[in-house]
Design a protein around this motif. Structure first.
Motif, PDB file in Angstrom:
ATOM      1  N   SER A   1       0.832  -1.197   0.000  1.00 10.14           N
ATOM      2  CA  SER A   1       0.000   0.000   0.000  1.00 10.14           C
ATOM      3  C   SER A   1       0.868   1.250   0.000  1.00 10.14           C
ATOM      4  O   SER A   1       1.963   1.274   0.551  1.00 10.14           O
ATOM      5  CB  SER A   1      -0.923   0.002   1.207  1.00 10.14           C
ATOM      6  N   THR A   2       0.355   2.261  -0.641  1.00  7.23           N
ATOM      7  CA  THR A   2       1.053   3.542  -0.677  1.00  7.23           C
ATOM      8  C   THR A   2       0.222   4.562   0.078  1.00  7.23           C
ATOM      9  O   THR A   2      -0.946   4.344   0.370  1.00  7.23           O
ATOM     10  CB  THR A   2       1.264   4.015  -2.129  1.00  7.23           C
ATOM     11  N   SER A   3       0.813   5.698   0.345  1.00  6.79           N
ATOM     12  CA  SER A   3       0.103   6.715   1.106  1.00  6.79           C
ATOM     13  C   SER A   3      -1.015   7.350   0.292  1.00  6.79           C
ATOM     14  O   SER A   3      -1.903   7.974   0.835  1.00  6.79           O
ATOM     15  CB  SER A   3       1.076   7.790   1.587  1.00  6.79           C
ATOM     16  N   SER A   4      -0.978   7.197  -1.042  1.00  3.01           N
ATOM     17  CA  SER A   4      -2.025   7.796  -1.868  1.00  3.01           C
ATOM     18  C   SER A   4      -3.292   6.936  -1.913  1.00  3.01           C
ATOM     19  O   SER A   4      -4.335   7.411  -2.322  1.00  3.01           O
ATOM     20  CB  SER A   4      -1.512   8.021  -3.290  1.00  3.01           C
ATOM     21  N   GLU A   5      -3.200   5.673  -1.477  1.00  5.92           N
ATOM     22  CA  GLU A   5      -4.382   4.814  -1.464  1.00  5.92           C
ATOM     23  C   GLU A   5      -5.300   5.232  -0.323  1.00  5.92           C
ATOM     24  O   GLU A   5      -4.849   5.509   0.776  1.00  5.92           O
ATOM     25  CB  GLU A   5      -3.987   3.353  -1.273  1.00  5.92           C
ATOM     26  N   SER A   6      -6.592   5.270  -0.611  1.00  7.69           N
ATOM     27  CA  SER A   6      -7.534   5.642   0.439  1.00  7.69           C
ATOM     28  C   SER A   6      -8.154   4.392   1.044  1.00  7.69           C
ATOM     29  O   SER A   6      -8.232   3.341   0.423  1.00  7.69           O
ATOM     30  CB  SER A   6      -8.621   6.558  -0.116  1.00  7.69           C
ATOM     31  N   LYS A   7      -8.571   4.535   2.246  1.00  2.00           N
ATOM     32  CA  LYS A   7      -9.201   3.457   2.983  1.00  2.00           C
ATOM     33  C   LYS A   7     -10.602   3.233   2.413  1.00  2.00           C
ATOM     34  O   LYS A   7     -11.288   4.186   2.073  1.00  2.00           O
ATOM     35  CB  LYS A   7      -9.250   3.942   4.430  1.00  2.00           C
ATOM     36  N   PRO A   8     -11.072   1.989   2.298  1.00  3.72           N
ATOM     37  CA  PRO A   8     -12.427   1.768   1.773  1.00  3.72           C
ATOM     38  C   PRO A   8     -13.470   2.345   2.725  1.00  3.72           C
ATOM     39  O   PRO A   8     -13.293   2.354   3.941  1.00  3.72           O
ATOM     40  CB  PRO A   8     -12.540   0.255   1.672  1.00  3.72           C
TER      41      PRO A   8
END
Length: 84
Positions: free
Chosen positions: A2-9
């Motif tokens: 995971s990267t910091s740009s991915e948002s939590k569902p």
């Protein structure tokens, strides 16, 4: 990975589930949605409520309790206070 740009569902629930989660009735839930305090989405003819927005609303409404302060009774008086 995971990267910091991915948002939590998003945690979405039906209106019935949101009422149970937030411990409120349908009328109060829809009032809070119309006020903008709770976020809701529609898909087709169904309404889904963002459960995280209920948590955020409750966090904004909570006030910290101060130790040593007497808790009010059901009539709004402090316990131990004399009634005259």
């Amino acid at each position: 990975m995971s990267t910091s740009s991915e948002s939590k569902p998003m945690r979405l629930g039906t209106v019935k589930e949101a009422c149970g989660y937030g411990k409120m009735g349908r009328t109060k839930l829809y009032e809070k949605i119309n006020e903008g305090a709770i976020v809701a989405f529609t898909r087709g003819n169904r309404t889904f409520v963002d459960l995280d927005s209920i948590d955020a609303m409750n966090a904004r409404a909570l006030k910290p309790w101060k130790p040593g302060k007497k808790m009010p009774d059901k009539k709004g008086r402090r316990r131990g206070a004399r009634v005259q």
